[in-house]
Design a protein around this motif. Sequence first.
Motif, short mmCIF file in Angstrom:
data_model
loop_
_atom_site.label_atom_id
_atom_site.label_comp_id
_atom_site.label_asym_id
_atom_site.label_seq_id
_atom_site.Cartn_x
_atom_site.Cartn_y
_atom_site.Cartn_z
N ARG A 92 83.60 -17.40 50.68
CA ARG A 92 84.24 -18.71 50.88
C ARG A 92 84.94 -19.20 49.61
O ARG A 92 85.85 -20.05 49.70
CB ARG A 92 83.20 -19.75 51.32
CG ARG A 92 82.66 -19.52 52.72
CD ARG A 92 81.78 -20.66 53.19
NE ARG A 92 81.02 -20.27 54.35
CZ ARG A 92 79.77 -19.81 54.33
NH1 ARG A 92 79.14 -19.70 53.16
NH2 ARG A 92 79.15 -19.46 55.43
N SER A 97 90.97 -15.19 54.52
CA SER A 97 91.08 -15.85 55.81
C SER A 97 89.70 -16.05 56.42
O SER A 97 88.87 -15.15 56.43
CB SER A 97 91.94 -15.01 56.76
OG SER A 97 91.86 -15.48 58.08
N ARG A 98 89.42 -17.26 56.91
CA ARG A 98 88.11 -17.56 57.48
C ARG A 98 87.82 -16.70 58.71
O ARG A 98 86.67 -16.33 58.94
CB ARG A 98 88.04 -19.05 57.85
CG ARG A 98 88.09 -19.99 56.66
CD ARG A 98 86.88 -19.78 55.75
NE ARG A 98 86.80 -20.75 54.67
CZ ARG A 98 87.01 -20.46 53.39
NH1 ARG A 98 87.33 -19.23 53.05
NH2 ARG A 98 86.89 -21.39 52.46
N VAL A 252 83.53 -18.01 63.84
CA VAL A 252 84.49 -18.32 62.78
C VAL A 252 84.28 -19.75 62.27
O VAL A 252 84.28 -20.01 61.06
CB VAL A 252 85.93 -18.14 63.30
CG1 VAL A 252 86.94 -18.65 62.25
CG2 VAL A 252 86.20 -16.68 63.62
N ARG A 253 84.07 -20.67 63.20
CA ARG A 253 83.85 -22.06 62.81
C ARG A 253 82.56 -22.21 62.01
O ARG A 253 82.53 -22.93 61.00
CB ARG A 253 83.80 -22.93 64.06
CG ARG A 253 83.64 -24.42 63.77
CD ARG A 253 83.58 -25.21 65.05
NE ARG A 253 83.36 -26.63 64.81
CZ ARG A 253 83.18 -27.54 65.74
NH1 ARG A 253 83.18 -27.17 67.01
NH2 ARG A 253 82.99 -28.82 65.41
N TYR A 255 81.04 -19.92 60.22
CA TYR A 255 81.23 -19.33 58.90
C TYR A 255 82.04 -20.26 58.00
O TYR A 255 81.70 -20.44 56.82
CB TYR A 255 81.94 -17.98 59.05
CG TYR A 255 82.55 -17.50 57.77
CD1 TYR A 255 81.75 -17.01 56.73
CD2 TYR A 255 83.94 -17.56 57.56
CE1 TYR A 255 82.31 -16.59 55.54
CE2 TYR A 255 84.50 -17.15 56.37
CZ TYR A 255 83.68 -16.67 55.36
OH TYR A 255 84.25 -16.27 54.17
N ALA A 256 83.10 -20.84 58.56
CA ALA A 256 83.95 -21.69 57.74
C ALA A 256 83.22 -22.93 57.25
O ALA A 256 83.43 -23.40 56.12
CB ALA A 256 85.19 -22.11 58.54
N ARG A 257 82.31 -23.48 58.07
CA ARG A 257 81.56 -24.67 57.68
C ARG A 257 80.50 -24.36 56.64
O ARG A 257 80.16 -25.19 55.81
CB ARG A 257 80.92 -25.30 58.91
CG ARG A 257 81.90 -25.92 59.87
CD ARG A 257 81.24 -26.37 61.17
NE ARG A 257 80.24 -27.39 60.93
CZ ARG A 257 79.46 -27.88 61.90
NH1 ARG A 257 79.57 -27.42 63.13
NH2 ARG A 257 78.56 -28.82 61.62
#
Length: 260
Positions: A92, A97-98, A252-253, A255-257
């Motif tokens: 991160r 790319s996320r 994906v969401r 992981y991104a958070r």
Amino acid sequence: MSTLTYDGMAMVGRQLRRVRNSPGLAVLTQVMPINMLLFFGYVFGSALAMPGREYRSFLVPGLLVATAAGGIMTGMFQAAADSHRGVMDRFRTMPVSRAAVPLGQGVADLVVTAIGTVPLLLVGLAVGWRIHGSALEVAGAVGLLLLFRFACTSIGIFLGLLTRSEDAAGQLGASTFVLPLLSNAYIPTDGLAGWLRTLAEWNPISAVTTALRDLFGNAPVPADGAWPVTHPVAGSLVWSVALIAVFMPLAVRRYARGER
């Protein structure tokens, strides 16, 4: 080349190197179906009377799909390991790319699965399983199998990112072995009690297993039953695409958070 494609390829390479350096889980998930084929095929095969069918030919497609469903366990374990060892946090902080991280894990798993399926097919042929479908039908069966594997891996990645520890992921992943038991992977569903038969036939594993048996020419599509098993190719596509559409964006969401 887009950022997602470039980063995704880098993540695929990273996952493949990971499997090469720590092959234990991959070997285990591939050896188990072969052991089950030999055990069920020879120990139980003679005891299961299936008019017009040879049990080992009935069993091999079910084991292929059960192995694909194991993507839930492997996806969960690998995502949890990366998350709780700080690997995800490191990614991160990088201009990556996320979407590339979960997608890269899923695609790398497909490569490993495609290679690892070959020994099971060879053992199946050695014990009497035969393919009677056309080349196009066989290609369709393999495509459905890999699509379903990707769907199961997507579920596993999301669940792995949700877990509180690697141990929890391992325990939850191990419990998924019951999913093929609640399907037609090992036995026909027409002799089950009404509610249990309905549950088994709406299990995505049953649709994919029925599709593979039909495309390989091992068993005809049943004339009656739930829609996914009477229309197995369409049912397999609907289940797989729906699962991917739901769980890969969630992964994906998550992981991104970066929450645990």
